[in-house]
Design a protein around this motif. Structure first.
Motif, PDB file in Angstrom:
ATOM      1  N   ALA A 158       0.844  -1.200   0.000  1.00  0.00           N
ATOM      2  CA  ALA A 158       0.000   0.000   0.000  1.00  0.00           C
ATOM      3  C   ALA A 158       0.874   1.243   0.000  1.00  0.00           C
ATOM      4  N   ILE A 159       0.749   2.033  -1.050  1.00  0.00           N
ATOM      5  CA  ILE A 159       1.463   3.301  -1.170  1.00  0.00           C
ATOM      6  C   ILE A 159       0.454   4.420  -0.898  1.00  0.00           C
ATOM      7  N   SER A 160       0.667   5.165   0.170  1.00  0.00           N
ATOM      8  CA  SER A 160      -0.297   6.194   0.561  1.00  0.00           C
ATOM      9  C   SER A 160      -0.155   7.441  -0.307  1.00  0.00           C
ATOM     10  N   GLY A 161      -1.028   8.400  -0.073  1.00  0.00           N
ATOM     11  CA  GLY A 161      -1.022   9.629  -0.848  1.00  0.00           C
ATOM     12  C   GLY A 161       0.233  10.457  -0.641  1.00  0.00           C
ATOM     13  N   ASP A 162       0.605  11.190  -1.681  1.00  0.00           N
ATOM     14  CA  ASP A 162       1.761  12.096  -1.645  1.00  0.00           C
ATOM     15  C   ASP A 162       3.092  11.397  -1.397  1.00  0.00           C
ATOM     16  N   VAL A 163       3.160  10.103  -1.610  1.00  0.00           N
ATOM     17  CA  VAL A 163       4.411   9.358  -1.460  1.00  0.00           C
ATOM     18  C   VAL A 163       5.224   9.479  -2.740  1.00  0.00           C
ATOM     19  N   VAL A 164       6.543   9.515  -2.587  1.00  0.00           N
ATOM     20  CA  VAL A 164       7.460   9.471  -3.723  1.00  0.00           C
ATOM     21  C   VAL A 164       8.335   8.232  -3.601  1.00  0.00           C
ATOM     22  N   LEU A 165       8.304   7.397  -4.621  1.00  0.00           N
ATOM     23  CA  LEU A 165       9.239   6.277  -4.730  1.00  0.00           C
ATOM     24  C   LEU A 165      10.272   6.669  -5.771  1.00  0.00           C
ATOM     25  N   LYS A 166      11.495   6.829  -5.350  1.00  0.00           N
ATOM     26  CA  LYS A 166      12.554   7.233  -6.258  1.00  0.00           C
ATOM     27  C   LYS A 166      12.953   6.074  -7.173  1.00  0.00           C
ATOM     28  N   GLN A 167      13.773   6.383  -8.151  1.00  0.00           N
ATOM     29  CA  GLN A 167      14.132   5.418  -9.188  1.00  0.00           C
ATOM     30  C   GLN A 167      14.676   4.122  -8.591  1.00  0.00           C
ATOM     31  N   GLY A 168      14.104   2.994  -9.030  1.00  0.00           N
ATOM     32  CA  GLY A 168      14.593   1.693  -8.629  1.00  0.00           C
ATOM     33  C   GLY A 168      14.225   1.263  -7.222  1.00  0.00           C
ATOM     34  N   ALA A 169      13.377   2.021  -6.528  1.00  0.00           N
ATOM     35  CA  ALA A 169      12.952   1.619  -5.190  1.00  0.00           C
ATOM     36  C   ALA A 169      12.072   0.370  -5.278  1.00  0.00           C
ATOM     37  N   THR A 170      12.153  -0.478  -4.238  1.00  0.00           N
ATOM     38  CA  THR A 170      11.368  -1.707  -4.197  1.00  0.00           C
ATOM     39  C   THR A 170      10.582  -1.762  -2.898  1.00  0.00           C
ATOM     40  N   ILE A 171       9.277  -1.983  -3.017  1.00  0.00           N
ATOM     41  CA  ILE A 171       8.407  -2.106  -1.855  1.00  0.00           C
ATOM     42  C   ILE A 171       7.955  -3.558  -1.764  1.00  0.00           C
ATOM     43  N   GLY A 172       8.241  -4.202  -0.634  1.00  0.00           N
ATOM     44  CA  GLY A 172       7.982  -5.625  -0.484  1.00  0.00           C
ATOM     45  C   GLY A 172       6.505  -5.965  -0.315  1.00  0.00           C
ATOM     46  N   THR A 173       6.210  -7.238  -0.436  1.00  0.00           N
ATOM     47  CA  THR A 173       4.848  -7.742  -0.323  1.00  0.00           C
ATOM     48  C   THR A 173       4.224  -7.343   1.016  1.00  0.00           C
ATOM     49  N   THR A 174       3.021  -6.817   0.977  1.00  0.00           N
ATOM     50  CA  THR A 174       2.191  -6.370   2.104  1.00  0.00           C
ATOM     51  C   THR A 174       2.804  -5.212   2.894  1.00  0.00           C
ATOM     52  N   ALA A 175       3.867  -4.609   2.412  1.00  0.00           N
ATOM     53  CA  ALA A 175       4.432  -3.435   3.093  1.00  0.00           C
ATOM     54  C   ALA A 175       3.546  -2.225   2.861  1.00  0.00           C
ATOM     55  N   CYS A 176       3.699  -1.211   3.733  1.00  0.00           N
ATOM     56  CA  CYS A 176       2.957   0.035   3.533  1.00  0.00           C
ATOM     57  C   CYS A 176       3.901   1.215   3.740  1.00  0.00           C
ATOM     58  N   VAL A 177       3.640   2.278   2.996  1.00  0.00           N
ATOM     59  CA  VAL A 177       4.406   3.521   3.101  1.00  0.00           C
ATOM     60  C   VAL A 177       3.422   4.618   3.469  1.00  0.00           C
ATOM     61  N   ASN A 178       3.623   5.240   4.627  1.00  0.00           N
ATOM     62  CA  ASN A 178       2.679   6.252   5.105  1.00  0.00           C
ATOM     63  C   ASN A 178       2.720   7.523   4.267  1.00  0.00           C
ATOM     64  N   GLN A 179       1.674   8.304   4.407  1.00  0.00           N
ATOM     65  CA  GLN A 179       1.463   9.473   3.569  1.00  0.00           C
ATOM     66  C   GLN A 179       2.598  10.485   3.658  1.00  0.00           C
ATOM     67  N   GLY A 180       2.936  11.029   2.473  1.00  0.00           N
ATOM     68  CA  GLY A 180       3.877  12.137   2.393  1.00  0.00           C
ATOM     69  C   GLY A 180       5.337  11.768   2.502  1.00  0.00           C
ATOM     70  N   LEU A 181       5.662  10.488   2.499  1.00  0.00           N
ATOM     71  CA  LEU A 181       7.051  10.064   2.696  1.00  0.00           C
ATOM     72  C   LEU A 181       7.746   9.809   1.357  1.00  0.00           C
ATOM     73  N   CYS A 182       9.074   9.697   1.444  1.00  0.00           N
ATOM     74  CA  CYS A 182       9.912   9.434   0.268  1.00  0.00           C
ATOM     75  C   CYS A 182      10.753   8.199   0.522  1.00  0.00           C
ATOM     76  N   VAL A 183      10.734   7.287  -0.423  1.00  0.00           N
ATOM     77  CA  VAL A 183      11.611   6.113  -0.393  1.00  0.00           C
ATOM     78  C   VAL A 183      12.691   6.347  -1.436  1.00  0.00           C
ATOM     79  N   GLY A 184      13.946   6.395  -0.988  1.00  0.00           N
ATOM     80  CA  GLY A 184      15.044   6.802  -1.847  1.00  0.00           C
ATOM     81  C   GLY A 184      15.356   5.827  -2.961  1.00  0.00           C
ATOM     82  N   SER A 185      16.160   6.287  -3.906  1.00  0.00           N
ATOM     83  CA  SER A 185      16.524   5.476  -5.066  1.00  0.00           C
ATOM     84  C   SER A 185      17.225   4.200  -4.628  1.00  0.00           C
ATOM     85  N   GLU A 186      16.824   3.090  -5.246  1.00  0.00           N
ATOM     86  CA  GLU A 186      17.380   1.762  -5.014  1.00  0.00           C
ATOM     87  C   GLU A 186      17.213   1.284  -3.575  1.00  0.00           C
ATOM     88  N   ALA A 187      16.360   1.935  -2.801  1.00  0.00           N
ATOM     89  CA  ALA A 187      16.060   1.453  -1.453  1.00  0.00           C
ATOM     90  C   ALA A 187      15.117   0.251  -1.536  1.00  0.00           C
TER      91      ALA A 187
END
Length: 216
Positions: A158-187
């Motif tokens: 689940a990717i919440s609103g206003d989230v930024v996933l930078k280039q090559g970022a990977t979000i695992g199965t059933t993970a969630c990213v809270n609103q307004g956050l940034c996941v850096g490149s290749e993270a």
């Protein structure tokens, strides 16, 4: 137009299901892609390919003879996906976008070439999705999110609103990213993790709440 899927592993075969279901639901012959076969640099399981009626066309060295065909890369690893996409582009293939008919996409959403949207995905409004992004089964993307090139969102994440996933970022199965956050490149966000603060580039985070495991 012929369609080539680069990568004949598990996800590549799932991508073929997306392509076939999309073609079956299309009312226009002009919008249908004719599946030509798989390209894979490894040793694909030919019996599995035969069971799903798919041909193995050879390694990526064969891409040049497929010039003009549409393609997607069915490989989960973002770095490998980027390398294979570069080879296909250089060989004259054309990146296409596949969207499963059961996915829902809201208003003001852009999808970059090479992106694959699997069954059950939900994308809301004002979402920007770059090139060769993978949104896997039943993933959700909230309003005003940005997913940069080669980002990967695995099943049920689940990717919440206003989230930024930078280039090559990977979000695992059933993970969630809270609103307004940034996941850096290749993270990498581990399976089941709950991201409650920004993730630095090339960092792996796991747990609830997600904490850094280390940098790659």
């Amino acid at each position: 137009m012929d369609l080539v899927i680069i990568g004949a592993g598990g996800f590549g075969r799932e991508v073929l299901d997306v392509a076939r279901d999309s073609a079956a639901s299309s009312c226009s012959e002009d919008l249908r892609l004719r599946f030509r076969g798989f390209v894979d640099d490894g040793s694909p399981d030919l019996q599995r390919l035969e069971r799903i009626g798919a041909d193995y066309l050879g390694s990526s060295t064969e891409l040049a003879r497929l010039r003009g065909a549409a393609y997607v890369v069915g490989v989960g690893n973002p770095k490998v996906r980027a390398q294979l996409a570069a080879r296909a582009d250089e060989a004259g293939l054309i990146a296409t976008t596949l969207v499963h008919p059961s996915a829902t996409i809201g208003a003001d959403v852009t999808l970059g070439p090479g992106t694959v949207i699997a069954a059950g995905v939900r994308i809301t409004t004002n979402v920007r999705i770059g090139r060769h992004v993978h949104l896997n089964l039943n993933a959700t993307v909230g309003h005003d999110a940005v997913l940069e090139d080669f980002a990967t969102v695995n099943p049920l994440a689940a990717i919440s609103g206003d989230v930024v996933l930078k280039q090559g970022a990977t979000i695992g199965t059933t993970a969630c990213v809270n609103q307004g956050l940034c996941v850096g490149s290749e993270a990498v966000v581990g399976a089941g993790a709950a991201v409650v603060k920004n993730v630095e580039p090339a960092t792996t985070v796991v747990g609830v709440p997600a904490r850094a495991l280390g940098q790659r």
